[in-house]
Design a protein around this motif. Structure first.
Motif, PDB file in Angstrom:
ATOM      1  N   LYS A  11      43.326  44.093  36.287  1.00 60.96           N
ATOM      2  CA  LYS A  11      42.716  43.335  37.370  1.00 60.96           C
ATOM      3  C   LYS A  11      42.954  44.049  38.699  1.00 60.96           C
ATOM      4  O   LYS A  11      42.041  44.192  39.525  1.00 60.96           O
ATOM      5  N   LYS A  12      44.174  44.516  38.880  1.00 59.12           N
ATOM      6  CA  LYS A  12      44.510  45.236  40.108  1.00 59.12           C
ATOM      7  C   LYS A  12      43.668  46.489  40.231  1.00 59.12           C
ATOM      8  O   LYS A  12      43.145  46.817  41.295  1.00 59.12           O
ATOM      9  N   LEU A  15      40.133  45.616  41.102  1.00 60.36           N
ATOM     10  CA  LEU A  15      40.100  45.154  42.492  1.00 60.36           C
ATOM     11  C   LEU A  15      40.077  46.350  43.436  1.00 60.36           C
ATOM     12  O   LEU A  15      39.286  46.415  44.389  1.00 60.36           O
ATOM     13  N   GLN A  16      40.944  47.320  43.155  1.00 56.08           N
ATOM     14  CA  GLN A  16      41.002  48.515  44.003  1.00 56.08           C
ATOM     15  C   GLN A  16      39.704  49.304  43.924  1.00 56.08           C
ATOM     16  O   GLN A  16      39.213  49.825  44.916  1.00 56.08           O
TER      17      GLN A  16
ATOM     18  N   ASP B  95      45.508  49.868  49.736  1.00 63.59           N
ATOM     19  CA  ASP B  95      44.202  49.211  49.747  1.00 63.59           C
ATOM     20  C   ASP B  95      44.275  47.770  49.241  1.00 63.59           C
ATOM     21  O   ASP B  95      43.251  47.114  49.103  1.00 63.59           O
ATOM     22  N   LEU B  96      45.487  47.308  48.961  1.00 64.67           N
ATOM     23  CA  LEU B  96      45.640  45.887  48.628  1.00 64.67           C
ATOM     24  C   LEU B  96      46.295  45.187  49.824  1.00 64.67           C
ATOM     25  O   LEU B  96      47.038  45.808  50.578  1.00 64.67           O
ATOM     26  N   PHE B 104      50.827  41.062  42.812  1.00 67.83           N
ATOM     27  CA  PHE B 104      50.824  42.050  41.730  1.00 67.83           C
ATOM     28  C   PHE B 104      52.231  42.273  41.189  1.00 67.83           C
ATOM     29  O   PHE B 104      52.461  42.215  39.974  1.00 67.83           O
TER      30      PHE B 104
END
Lengths: 377, 311
Positions: A11-12, A15-16, B95-96, B104
């Motif tokens: 998911k991460k 998303l990125q 970028d998060l 996360f």
């Protein structure tokens, strides 16, 4: 192995990816753009050979021959020459690709039953086009000559019905119009899957190495296997989405629809993706920076593109090079894809290729996983 | 599972070589639970390598290490669940957003939802990052990045926290904030293992180990270390500190000198004052002031290491 943790990592990753506009373009627009490029621009069909005519004979017969040429549809009339010295200049500057030279006495020879001569001078810089055009020249001339022979026979015997001859008709199956787009679409599809999954996987892993997050992940309880799956599965998904996009564009824009089973196409693609994702992981284990990973990827691309049969048919390669092509997984995938796409083949025909692909996939992903584990675990 | 080990960290005979270079050589350490333990030494002393071995990123060539009561080599997963590691370089996802980074890492550690929400609110509060929840980490200031990194390493409530030069490149105010947070953590029972090249930071630790060339040279409280210094510390203020230094270099009782701008710190054994005045006079150096001072850790550090390199 904890699938929930893998899910979070995926998911991460997605998303990125979705947040990176440029990457998004590379992943989803580039494939379609490539398809258009190969489908429209990069056509190996030869049908507009720029032609100049030097008709030194200037008779009804010579004009008839020229007309035959132009009517064939393969040649474009560009210029009429009245001096042989002009030929060199025209070819040199690339204004024409071919000069048709009909020498003085052409009609006269024909009349007297002697072998008449016609010369075509070709620009051989692009050997493929020149070769194909030469074939067309021969065809036009032969048809013209046959016409004359029949005319003679008829005139001599005074009957029409009893002319013997062999009528050879060429039937091309699977791609009846011999359109190169038919041949290109499956190839482009392979390229896209190769580039996106191999390079993106390698880059995504090396990026974490570069910015230090890989180390941050290593100190968490996440295992090397979970990490590897979490980093590769997103690109498997993206690869399959790309595959679907390319199939849709091919069907609706180029009217190249899959003749065989789409499901089988997807299933075998996943098999091939094991190889490319595995190579991506492998590249990530030998590269320290994204720059290095990109260069290393190219090291793999070139033999894949040149030796798989994507650009040049394997049958035309020297024997030794042909042996090397057996070590290129893309070669088998390309055969499978073309088989399903154009011939509608199923597993009963394709199974040997599928077996080889599976063997490649399992071997490569195992070796890569082992290396990754050693580096990270 | 409760685990009450005698030591938060225990290293015995740790060794790590990179090619022909021995980065860490027979290193021994004992860190008691609930203390702030400082690993102090010059660049290249082996601080980062030691920390990476204790966190399980690097495998030691020899020796053993226990963290939070578990053997780093035999039971790395148990260790990893109980530690937080903040590397020297900012290494989160730029970028998060702040919240996404926290989310996360909470997920990777499998922090249950309710605890995660509670913990998230807590770390956002102490780091004062709550107003920046939706900002991408790459657009945070240096100090805020640092606090976010700390917040991410705390999201799973570790019992041992490893910080590798945490305040290098951070402004003094953020640095003070950062240490305030660390003291709060220690109050809550967390053991903190911090490496630093800065002496003022070393003074804030309960105990410090001075490392040089991959070995622990000495391990004590900051006060204990200062008390170990032989001789007295004198400060000379002169027009030319360099001339003063040269004049004093020939005095046998002088153990070491160090220039700090227009001041000179002199470590001397025996009757310091008389010897200093005599030497300066002989060299024709006028001193604006000579006074005895309490040695700082930096003086201890320099005298210890210069003694070692003399050997």
């Amino acid at each position: 192995m904890n699938w929930r943790r893998i899910g979070k990592l995926m998911k991460k990753e997605l998303l990125q990816t979705l947040r990176d506009r440029r990457l998004l373009g590379v992943l989803f627009l580039a494939p379609v753009f490539q398809l258009f490029l190969f489908g429209y621009a990069v056509s190996t069909d030869v049908n507009h050979v720029a032609t100049a005519v030097y008709d030194a004979d200037r008779t009804a017969a010579s004009r008839q021959l020229v007309e035959r040429f132009m009517r064939s549809g393969y040649f474009d009339y560009r210029a009429a020459l009245d001096h042989p010295a002009q030929i060199d200049h025209l070819l040199n500057t690339g204004k024409v690709q071919m000069v048709l030279h009909i020498p003085r006495g052409f009609a006269n020879d024909l009349q007297r039953g002697r072998t008449a001569q016609v010369q075509s001078i070709m620009d051989g810089t692009d050997s493929t086009t020149a070769g194909i055009a030469a074939g067309y020249v021969e065809g036009v001339v032969r048809a013209y000559a046959a016409g004359i022979s029949v005319e003679r026979l008829v005139r001599a015997r005074g009957v029409v019905s009893s002319v013997p001859g062999i009528d050879a008709r060429l039937r091309v199956w699977y791609n009846p119009e011999l359109k190169s787009v038919q041949f290109m679409v499956p190839g482009v599809l392979c390229m896209i899957l190769l580039i996106i999954t191999m390079m993106m996987t390698a880059l995504a892993i090396v990026k974490e190495k570069e910015i230090g997050t890989l180390e941050q992940l290593i100190v968490t309880p996440i295992t090397a296997t979970e990490l590897m799956l979490g980093k590769t599965l997103p690109f498997l998904l993206i690869g399959l989405v790309d595959l679907a996009a390319v199939l849709l564009v091919a069907a609706h824009v180029f009217h190249v629809a899959v003749a065989g089973s789409v499901l089988l196409l997807f299933a075998i693609s996943i098999l091939f993706l094991m190889t490319t994702l595995g190579l991506g992981i492998f590249i990530s284990t030998i590269s320290k920076t994204q720059h290095e990973a990109t260069l290393t990827s190219f090291f793999f691309f070139l033999p894949f593109i040149l030796l798989s049969g994507f650009m040049f048919p394997v049958e035309n390669m020297p024997r030794v090079v042909q042996w090397i092509t057996y070590a290129i997984p893309l070669r088998y995938f390309l055969e499978v894809i073309r088989g399903i796409f154009l011939k509608g083949n199923d597993l009963s025909v394709l199974w040997p290729h599928v077996l080889v692909l599976a063997a490649f996939g399992i071997t490569i992903i195992s070796v890569s996983a082992w290396r990754f584990q050693k580096r990270v675990g | 599972m409760m685990h009450n080990p005698e030591f938060a960290i225990r290293a015995a005979g740790l060794r790590k070589c990179f090619g022909s270079i021995t980065a860490v050589d027979d290193l021994n350490l004992d860190v008691t639970p609930g203390e702030i333990f400082g690993l102090v030494g010059p660049d290249g002393a082996g601080k980062t390598t030691t920390m990476r071995m204790l966190c399980g990123i690097l495998h030691p060539d020899a020796g053993s290490a226990e963290v939070a009561g578990f053997d780093v080599r035999r039971d790395p997963e148990a260790v990893k669940r109980r530690i937080g590691y903040m590397p020297q370089r900012f290494s989160l996802y730029g970028d998060l957003t702040v919240a996404e980074n926290l989310f996360f890492f909470a997920n990777i550690y499998q922090v249950p939802r309710e605890e995660r929400l509670r913990k998230e609110a807590e770390v956002l509060a102490f780091s004062r990052l709550a107003p920046f929840r939706t900002r991408q980490a790459q657009y945070l200031s240096g100090g805020m990045k640092q606090k976010l990194a700390l917040a991410c390493t705390l999201i799973h409530t570790p019992s041992v926290l490893f910080l590798d030069e945490p305040t290098t490149g951070v402004d003094p105010v953020s640095r003070r904030d950062f240490w305030r947070i660390l003291y709060d953590l220690v109050k809550a029972g967390v053991t903190i293992f911090v490496s630093t090249p800065y002496m003022d930071e070393a003074e804030r630790c309960n105990r410090i180990a001075l490392v040089n060339r991959g070995r622990v040279a000495i391990c004590d409280t900051p006060e204990g270390l200062k008390a170990r210094m032989r001789g007295e510390m004198w400060e000379v203020v002169a027009d030319s500190a360099r001339q003063a230094k040269m004049a004093l270099a020939s005095v046998p009782a002088v153990r070491g000198t160090q220039v700090f701008g227009d001041r000179l710190h002199v470590m001397i054994e025996g009757d310091g004052e008389a010897a200093i005045h005599m030497a300066l006079q002989r060299a024709g150096v006028t001193a604006a002031g000579v006074r005895r001072i309490a040695p700082g850790l930096e003086d201890v550090f320099i005298s210890l290491f210069s003694e070692q390199s003399d050997e």
